[in-house]
Design a protein around this motif. Structure first.
Motif, PDB file in Angstrom:
ATOM      1  N   LYS A 100       0.909  -1.333  -0.086  1.00 31.68           N
ATOM      2  CA  LYS A 100      -0.008   0.049  -0.074  1.00 31.68           C
ATOM      3  C   LYS A 100       0.789   1.292  -0.026  1.00 31.68           C
ATOM      4  O   LYS A 100       0.691   2.177  -0.636  1.00 31.68           O
ATOM      5  N   LYS A 102       3.995   1.333  -1.238  1.00 35.60           N
ATOM      6  CA  LYS A 102       4.278   1.489  -2.712  1.00 35.60           C
ATOM      7  C   LYS A 102       3.501   1.993  -3.575  1.00 35.60           C
ATOM      8  O   LYS A 102       3.722   2.870  -4.421  1.00 35.60           O
ATOM      9  N   VAL A 103       2.180   1.798  -3.541  1.00 28.86           N
ATOM     10  CA  VAL A 103       1.271   2.273  -4.496  1.00 28.86           C
ATOM     11  C   VAL A 103       0.907   3.774  -4.155  1.00 28.86           C
ATOM     12  O   VAL A 103       0.983   4.491  -5.067  1.00 28.86           O
ATOM     13  N   GLU A 105       3.391   5.730  -3.068  1.00 30.11           N
ATOM     14  CA  GLU A 105       4.419   6.534  -3.703  1.00 30.11           C
ATOM     15  C   GLU A 105       4.178   6.449  -5.113  1.00 30.11           C
ATOM     16  O   GLU A 105       4.752   7.609  -5.708  1.00 30.11           O
ATOM     17  N   ILE A 106       3.836   5.337  -5.825  1.00 27.47           N
ATOM     18  CA  ILE A 106       3.863   5.710  -7.426  1.00 27.47           C
ATOM     19  C   ILE A 106       2.736   6.508  -7.798  1.00 27.47           C
ATOM     20  O   ILE A 106       2.734   7.329  -8.711  1.00 27.47           O
ATOM     21  N   THR A 107       1.578   6.463  -6.956  1.00 26.53           N
ATOM     22  CA  THR A 107       0.333   7.581  -7.341  1.00 26.53           C
ATOM     23  C   THR A 107       1.187   8.905  -7.279  1.00 26.53           C
ATOM     24  O   THR A 107       0.706  10.135  -8.082  1.00 26.53           O
ATOM     25  N   ALA A 109       4.165   9.864  -7.514  1.00 21.26           N
ATOM     26  CA  ALA A 109       5.070  10.155  -8.403  1.00 21.26           C
ATOM     27  C   ALA A 109       4.376  10.756  -9.845  1.00 21.26           C
ATOM     28  O   ALA A 109       4.510  11.453 -10.684  1.00 21.26           O
ATOM     29  N   ASN A 110       3.151   9.660  -9.944  1.00 20.68           N
ATOM     30  CA  ASN A 110       2.478  10.167 -11.415  1.00 20.68           C
ATOM     31  C   ASN A 110       1.902  11.424 -11.424  1.00 20.68           C
ATOM     32  O   ASN A 110       1.822  12.123 -12.256  1.00 20.68           O
ATOM     33  N   GLU A 111       1.084  11.747 -10.234  1.00 21.69           N
ATOM     34  CA  GLU A 111       0.596  13.150 -10.111  1.00 21.69           C
ATOM     35  C   GLU A 111       1.688  14.166 -10.248  1.00 21.69           C
ATOM     36  O   GLU A 111       1.294  15.185 -11.017  1.00 21.69           O
TER      37      GLU A 111
END
Length: 133
Positions: A100, A102-103, A105-107, A109-111
Motif C-alpha cells: 500500500k 508503494k502504491v 509512492e507511485i501514485t 510520482a504520477n501526479e
C-alpha cells in the motif's frame, strides 16, 4: 404543606443507600445530577448488571437513569464483540502495508509527472488535445 418539609425525591433514598453501604463496608459513590462517571465506574456498573443485578435497583443505587445503564452495557458488548473479531497480525499484513505504501509512492510520482507535463505544455497549440491516462 410547609415548603421546608417538602420531600425531595431521591435525596432520602440516596442517603439511605450510602448509609447502608457504609455499614456493610461497601464503597458506593452516588452520582448527583451534574456528576460524571469515570470509565472504571461505568465498567463496574456494567459488570454488576452482567452478573444479574436488577437494572432498576442499580439505577436507583447509583442515581443513574436506567436507559443510561443500558447504553453503557450495549457499548461494552459491542466493544467486546469487535475485540474478539480481530485476528492476529502475520507476515501478510506487513506485506500488504508495504505494498500500500508503494502504491501511494507511485501514485504521488504520477501526479507530479502529470503536473510537470501540464506546466511544460502551457502555450503550445496542441497541448489541450493530449489524452490523459
Amino acid at each position: 404543606m410547609d415548603d421546608k418539609n417538602e420531600h425531595k425525591p431521591g435525596a432520602a433514598e440516596a442517603s439511605a443507600t450510602v448509609t447502608r453501604a457504609a455499614h456493610a463496608g461497601v464503597a458506593v459513590a452516588v452520582a448527583g445530577p451534574g456528576r460524571r462517571f469515570s470509565a472504571k465506574r461505568k465498567l463496574d456498573a456494567v459488570q454488576r448488571l452482567m452478573r444479574g443485578e436488577s437494572l432498576e435497583a442499580l439505577s436507583r443505587e447509583l442515581n443513574v437513569p436506567a436507559h443510561r445503564l443500558s447504553e453503557w452495557r450495549d457499548r461494552v458488548l459491542l466493544a467486546a464483540e469487535s475485540a474478539l473479531k480481530e485476528r492476529e497480525r502475520d507476515e501478510r499484513d506487513d506485506e500488504i502495508a508495504r505494498l500500500k505504501a508503494k502504491v501511494g509512492e507511485i501514485t504521488m510520482a504520477n501526479e507530479l509527472l502529470y503536473a510537470k507535463i501540464d506546466k511544460l505544455e502551457v502555450g503550445r497549440p496542441l497541448a489541450g488535445r493530449r489524452p490523459r491516462r
